[in-house]
Design an enzyme around this catalytic site. Structure first.
Site, PDB file in Angstrom:
ATOM      1  N   HIS A 139      16.397  65.513  68.864  1.00 44.72           N
ATOM      2  CA  HIS A 139      15.939  66.898  68.973  1.00 44.72           C
ATOM      3  C   HIS A 139      17.015  67.908  68.558  1.00 44.72           C
ATOM      4  CE1 HIS A 139      17.726  66.690  73.159  1.00 44.72           C
ATOM      5  NE2 HIS A 139      18.082  67.923  72.835  1.00 44.72           N
ATOM      6  N   ASP A 169      14.641  59.528  71.110  1.00 47.17           N
ATOM      7  CA  ASP A 169      15.357  60.788  70.979  1.00 47.17           C
ATOM      8  C   ASP A 169      16.799  60.578  70.524  1.00 47.17           C
ATOM      9  OD1 ASP A 169      15.695  63.533  70.965  1.00 47.17           O
ATOM     10  OD2 ASP A 169      16.321  63.613  73.063  1.00 47.17           O
ATOM     11  N   GLY A 246      23.062  72.588  74.613  1.00 51.37           N
ATOM     12  CA  GLY A 246      24.254  72.484  73.771  1.00 51.37           C
ATOM     13  C   GLY A 246      25.021  71.213  74.044  1.00 51.37           C
ATOM     14  N   ASN A 247      24.864  70.656  75.272  1.00 51.90           N
ATOM     15  CA  ASN A 247      25.460  69.354  75.588  1.00 51.90           C
ATOM     16  C   ASN A 247      24.661  68.203  74.980  1.00 51.90           C
ATOM     17  OD1 ASN A 247      26.636  70.763  78.447  1.00 51.90           O
ATOM     18  ND2 ASN A 247      27.911  69.192  77.501  1.00 51.90           N
ATOM     19  N   SER A 248      23.423  68.460  74.579  1.00 48.50           N
ATOM     20  CA  SER A 248      22.572  67.396  74.057  1.00 48.50           C
ATOM     21  C   SER A 248      23.258  66.656  72.920  1.00 48.50           C
ATOM     22  CB  SER A 248      21.244  67.978  73.551  1.00 48.50           C
ATOM     23  OG  SER A 248      20.464  68.438  74.619  1.00 48.50           O
ATOM     24  N   LEU A 303       4.698  43.821  73.097  1.00 46.48           N
ATOM     25  CA  LEU A 303       3.955  42.886  73.929  1.00 46.48           C
ATOM     26  C   LEU A 303       2.456  42.959  73.652  1.00 46.48           C
ATOM     27  CD1 LEU A 303       4.317  40.795  76.194  1.00 46.48           C
ATOM     28  CD2 LEU A 303       4.138  42.664  77.844  1.00 46.48           C
ATOM     29  N   GLY A 304       1.940  44.177  73.507  1.00 50.33           N
ATOM     30  CA  GLY A 304       0.522  44.343  73.191  1.00 50.33           C
ATOM     31  C   GLY A 304      -0.378  44.417  74.396  1.00 50.33           C
ATOM     32  N   VAL A 305       0.096  45.064  75.474  1.00 53.54           N
ATOM     33  CA  VAL A 305      -0.734  45.230  76.665  1.00 53.54           C
ATOM     34  C   VAL A 305      -0.766  46.694  77.069  1.00 53.54           C
ATOM     35  CG1 VAL A 305      -0.198  42.922  77.514  1.00 53.54           C
ATOM     36  CG2 VAL A 305       1.156  44.864  78.311  1.00 53.54           C
TER      37      VAL A 305
END
Length: 517
Positions: A139, A169, A246-248, A303-305
């Site tokens: 982001h 992210d 800003g820390n992101s 996995l498909g569940v």
């Protein structure tokens, strides 16, 4: 004769008594003086801060202080400031028509009203490799037309995007530089609640680059439906080290200066720091970053569940952990189907790790690679078993979100006041069409209303428009069958209920449990 001898004896006793008092007082005064002198000397020594006594008192604090400063000195050169810029295009009056220029102010060709403008963003990152690869949040760089990186030594570089992974992210960018200091990776399994951590980044302003804050690990494995919207595959590290906008993208490190997470989000009612921050754990960071650098994209195990958490009643009835997950749907041809998993299987552990939250299935499996094998400990009916699944690759596109449903209306209702279920009615093709369900060949009992204060709502987690198809392990096709079976259940007895819940145009199946009042 006897009198004369008794006088000297009495004098001797008196003299001895007075002598004892004198020497006792003298000794006490001397001892007291010595004590006062020692206290005075200790106070003076403490104030001067030069003796062994004062140093011993602050030794532990000085050692901790030294650890913090050493970590800051080691980590700061690996942390960068990221400035992003993107051009926002606004539509002009009569854009795309012959009147576009005519109606622009002063005939300036559209440079007035509706002109494009630049939006600037600020974030942080950490150098992953000495040849210029930098990890940050997705982001931070999403939609950027230009990226500029400022190093700790004040040098600026233009950056290019190597790869992004919106689902975690995370992103990797690169600058044209060599021999850069790179961060060391920590070990996710050794992170403990309560340990000291430090966050580094550029909170709120470009002028505050390489700000260091200190706190502890407040919690581990933070997952929830709400957090899923922030990050589909992270079991977040929670910390009280100050994190602000800003820390992101900046690092969260331990007291050995090793990366244990990428700061990503805060929980706040004010928009700023309120003591609850979240970092993406290092195992996910390292896996995604390595794939983005090597391949430019990320592949994940699948996995498909479809799954949901289990109700409190079902947990008690089956004696399984409250954090277990119930399989409610299985994708045809998926790894789960090939391994023999079934609807209503209760998953209690993955690779021997007991689930604390049902969402952990997604984060654990999503951090594995296609072809990896995972062992699922499940409960099926009354039996416990282990099933090993070879994961497939996660498809790029998954099914969309369930659609909103309109409330069905039926005049024929029957109440179950004691359970909190109201308006029970036989399912009809018309009701299913009102629910938006494609398969209209379904029989059961629809819940028209439910008391939100009832155990059925709070503990069994039943909801309005759920369809009951099985009660006490017996299939039902009508409310009369429901009542017949229910009447045979003894008061106070717990019983299983199989439910179909509309999601989009499909019905997902799951189990819960009720207790007859």
């Amino acid at each position: 004769m006897s009198v004369k001898r008794s006088v000297p004896l009495a004098l001797f006793i008196i003299a001895a008594f007075l002598g004892g008092i004198f020497f006792t007082t003298l000794g006490a005064n001397l001892l007291n003086k010595g004590e006062l002198t020692a206290v005075s000397q200790a106070s003076a020594s403490y104030e001067e801060g030069t003796t062994a006594i004062s140093e011993s008192r602050v030794k532990s604090a000085l050692e901790l202080e030294e650890a913090f400063t050493m970590v800051a000195e080691s980590v700061n050169p690996t942390v960068v400031q990221i400035r992003s810029e993107k051009v926002i295009q606004q539509e002009r009056a009569f854009q795309g028509t012959p009147f576009e220029d005519f109606f622009s102010p002063f005939g300036d060709g559209g440079q007035g009203q509706g002109q494009d403008y630049r939006s600037e963003g600020l974030g942080s990152g950490v150098i992953a490799r000495s040849d210029g690869y930098i990890i940050t949040n997705n982001h931070v760089i999403t939609g950027a037309d230009e990226l500029e990186v400022r190093l700790y030594d004040g040098k600026f570089y233009d950056a290019e995007i190597i790869g992004t992974d919106p689902l975690s992210d995370l992103a990797v960018i690169k600058i044209d530089a060599d021999n850069l200091p790179a961060i060391s990776y920590g070990e996710n399994d050794k992170i403990r609640v309560g340990q000291w951590v430090m966050a580094v980044g550029s909170p709120l302003s470009a002028d505050l680059g390489n700000t260091v804050t200190v706190g502890i690990v407040s919690a581990l494995g933070r997952t929830s439906d709400q957090i899923r919207n922030l990050n589909a595959f992270a079991s977040f590290i929670q910390t009280d080290a100050a994190i602000n906008p800003g820390n992101s993208g900046g690092p969260l490190v331990d007291l050995r200066g090793r990366l244990i997470g990428i700061n990503s989000a805060i929980y706040s009612r004010s928009g700023g720091y309120q003591g609850i921050g979240f970092a993406i754990p290092v195992d996910l960071v390292e896996n995604v970053a390595t794939q983005l650098i090597d391949n430019g994209s990320v592949s994940r195990g699948f996995l498909g569940v479809g799954f949901e958490g289990i109700s409190e009643n079902l947990s008690k009835n089956l004696d399984v952990p409250r954090g277990a997950a119930q399989i409610v749907s299985i994708m045809p041809g998926s790894a789960a189907e090939k391994a023999g998993l079934q609807n209503s299987d209760i998953v209690i552990a993955v690779d021997g790790r007991e689930l604390q939250d049902s969402n952990q299935i997604r984060t654990i499996v999503g951090n594995k690679n296609p072809g990896d094998r995972v062992a699922l400990d499940i409960v099926r009916g009354s039996r416990e078993m282990s099933i090993t699944v070879t994961l497939a690759e996660r498809p790029d596109e998954l099914n969309g979100q369930p659609q909103n449903m309109t409330r069905p209306v039926d005049d024929e209702v029957q109440s179950m006041e004691s359970l909190g279920l109201h308006g029970l009615r036989n399912v009809t093709p018309e009701i299913l069409r009102n629910l938006g369900v494609e398969d209209t060949d379904v029989a059961g009992v629809l819940i028209g209303e439910i008391d939100r204060n009832s155990a059925a709502y709070r503990e069994a987690e039943l909801r309005q428009r759920d369809i009951l198809v099985e009660i006490d392990r017996q299939g039902i096709t009508s409310r009369n069958e429901f009542m017949d079976i229910y009447s045979d259940i003894a008061p106070g007895e717990s019983f299983l209920v199989r439910v179909l819940r509309p999601q989009g145009d499909q019905l997902v199946s799951f189990l819960t449990a009720l207790e007859k009042p």
